[in-house]
Enzyme design. Structure first.
Site, PDB file in Angstrom:
ATOM      1  N   SER A 291       0.764  -1.069   0.039  1.00  0.00           N
ATOM      2  CA  SER A 291      -0.011  -0.132   0.039  1.00  0.00           C
ATOM      3  C   SER A 291       1.011   1.168  -0.009  1.00  0.00           C
ATOM      4  O   SER A 291       1.711   1.229   0.822  1.00  0.00           O
ATOM      5  CB  SER A 291      -0.678  -0.070   1.078  1.00  0.00           C
ATOM      6  OG  SER A 291      -1.636   1.178   1.281  1.00  0.00           O
TER       7      SER A 291
ATOM      8  N   HIS B 274      -1.793   7.135  -5.258  1.00  0.00           N
ATOM      9  CA  HIS B 274      -2.109   6.061  -4.527  1.00  0.00           C
ATOM     10  C   HIS B 274      -1.947   4.547  -5.139  1.00  0.00           C
ATOM     11  O   HIS B 274      -2.309   4.700  -6.323  1.00  0.00           O
ATOM     12  CB  HIS B 274      -3.292   6.285  -3.763  1.00  0.00           C
ATOM     13  CG  HIS B 274      -4.045   4.889  -3.585  1.00  0.00           C
ATOM     14  ND1 HIS B 274      -5.135   4.231  -4.605  1.00  0.00           N
ATOM     15  CD2 HIS B 274      -4.095   3.796  -2.759  1.00  0.00           C
ATOM     16  CE1 HIS B 274      -5.320   3.144  -4.455  1.00  0.00           C
ATOM     17  NE2 HIS B 274      -4.778   2.880  -3.088  1.00  0.00           N
TER      18      HIS B 274
ATOM     19  N   ASN C  83      -2.518  -0.661  14.253  1.00  0.00           N
ATOM     20  CA  ASN C  83      -1.715   0.342  14.632  1.00  0.00           C
ATOM     21  C   ASN C  83      -2.180   1.657  13.714  1.00  0.00           C
ATOM     22  O   ASN C  83      -2.245   1.889  12.382  1.00  0.00           O
ATOM     23  CB  ASN C  83      -0.196   0.235  14.078  1.00  0.00           C
ATOM     24  CG  ASN C  83       0.562   1.323  14.373  1.00  0.00           C
ATOM     25  OD1 ASN C  83       0.241   2.451  14.792  1.00  0.00           O
ATOM     26  ND2 ASN C  83       1.970   1.127  13.920  1.00  0.00           N
TER      27      ASN C  83
END
Lengths: 278, 278
Positions: free
Chosen positions: B102, B116, B264
């Site tokens: 990612s 992205h 997280n």
């Protein structure tokens, strides 16, 4: 619920909210010489099945880096999606009236806490009040936290002995970021669906919440606005604001409700800080 | 679905993602002399009912104001809430394997588009691929948009004749801000639940999506990174980033999934821009 009574009361409430807006803006301008709020009005036409409107006031000053104080008074028939989210709205066939004041201040000096305040009156086949105020310092001072809570405690104590403890707890629970496992700030009060059966008494309380805000927050600004700060302090502030954005876009009911309606994004995103870092 | 085959395949896929991460980071560092990615690994222990881990790599450079490239490979048993969101997870009793890469890049120069890219392999009682890449310029250039799309079109055309048209449309629909009535950027491709029955072919496509990204994006950066810009251009960039934050916190599935797990926050909020204005 008599709809004429509701409309009359909503008009009275809206008048108070507009007056409170004017007094808050005057107090904030006094603390930020040379800067003024800019007002922009908006209206809902029939094409939205809604009537009424509101006024946004925004100041981008030296002390108040960005502060917005909005008042609105809207009535009509809400969408079916909206009806499911609002008590009594299915029973009223979607008819509702809503008026309120909403305020968020992001401050230039990292030692002046950010603040939010909102009070509102809502009516469907039921009628109730909601609101609250919470303080979000980057660097908390016990003195500020104590004085902020004391002001709202006084408003609550005049209403009902247990009110402060309840609304403080509700605030702590509401303004919490589960994914960060941290509170948004140092709390305040939060209440919703307030309807004791004595509307005059409830409304006096809601007005007193607004007055408590106007009493305490300008004093906190005056106390901290000239505190010297470093670039590192300012960086800490900008990162703290990232938490504010995360809370408002992910959890805040009012903001989420805005996203689900065809409302003006500039109004419900007025709460976004002027500059943020991650 | 044979669980040993799944685990073996996931290991192979994770190896590819780690290699792709290394090559992307090397290409980006070459474009931003004097700056390096900082890596931080993380592991899931048994107390989470999950095993595996990943590595975040973040660079805050001069050209790449903030770029994160994460690879993860996690397996185990997911929570009941998570099971309802993932196809085949109730049938597998919550057992799953997930691995992916990612990437989000926010660029200092307002004329270099943000980007992205994500590709992933997921297995429950079913197994599938997902991913895509989209370009978010503040000031779009037709040349960049054309070249970006051409790179992914080539990857898609090698897979299936209709793939590009379908995945481009999916991307346009997914990366859209309804409340602003505007697209996030100029699109790209987006796909999910990809499982044609020929895993080798699907996986070749997914790898080619990663290679297409590595082929085209560094060229766009090189093309625009030295373009002169004004303070006003930079302001426009910072406000455009506000839309990016709104999209990711309000609509993006991956980010929302992160908020609902005990993951997280620094990992799933890696996509947040470094500096934003509203």
């Amino acid at each position: 619920m008599n709809i004429d009574n509701v409309q009359n009361f909503a008009g009275t409430a809206a008048e108070f909210f507009r007056d409170l807006q004017a007094r808050i803006c005057a107090a904030f301008e006094a603390l930020d010489p040379g800067h003024k709020f800019e007002a922009s009005g908006w209206e809902r036409g029939d094409e939205h099945r809604l009537k009424g409107g509101g006024q946004m006031r925004v100041m981008r000053g030296k002390v108040f880096e960005k502060v917005g104080v909005n008042v609105s008074h809207v009535w009509g028939t809400m969408s079916e999606a909206g009806q499911k989210q609002l008590p009594g709205a299915e029973e009223s066939g979607g008819r509702f009236t809503a008026t309120g004041i909403s305020l968020v201040a992001h401050m230039a000096n990292p030692f002046v806490p950010a603040v939010h305040m909102n009070t509102r009156y809502m009516a469907t086949s039921q009628a109730w009040f909601g609101g609250g105020s919470d303080l979000t310092p980057t660097f908390p001072f016990d003195e500020d936290t104590t004085d902020f809570h004391a002001a709202f405690r006084k408003a609550c104590d005049g209403y009902r002995p247990d009110a402060y403890a309840e609304y403080k707890k509700w605030c702590d629970e509401y303004f919490y970021l589960p994914h960060r496992q941290e509170p948004r700030g140092v709390g305040g009060i939060f209440f919703d669906n307030l309807s004791s059966g004595d509307q005059a008494k409830d409304w006096a309380f809601v007005r007193n919440v607004g007055e408590a805000f106007l009493d305490i927050y300008p004093r906190l600004v005056a106390r901290r606005k000239d505190t010297a700060f470093t670039d590192a302090d300012r960086e800490t502030l900008l990162h703290k604001r990232g938490r504010y954005v995360e809370f408002n876009l992910v959890y805040d009911r009012g903001t989420k409700f805005g996203f689900q309606t065809d409302a003006n994004p500039d109004a419900y995103l007025m709460s976004m800080p002027p500059v943020v870092k991650w």
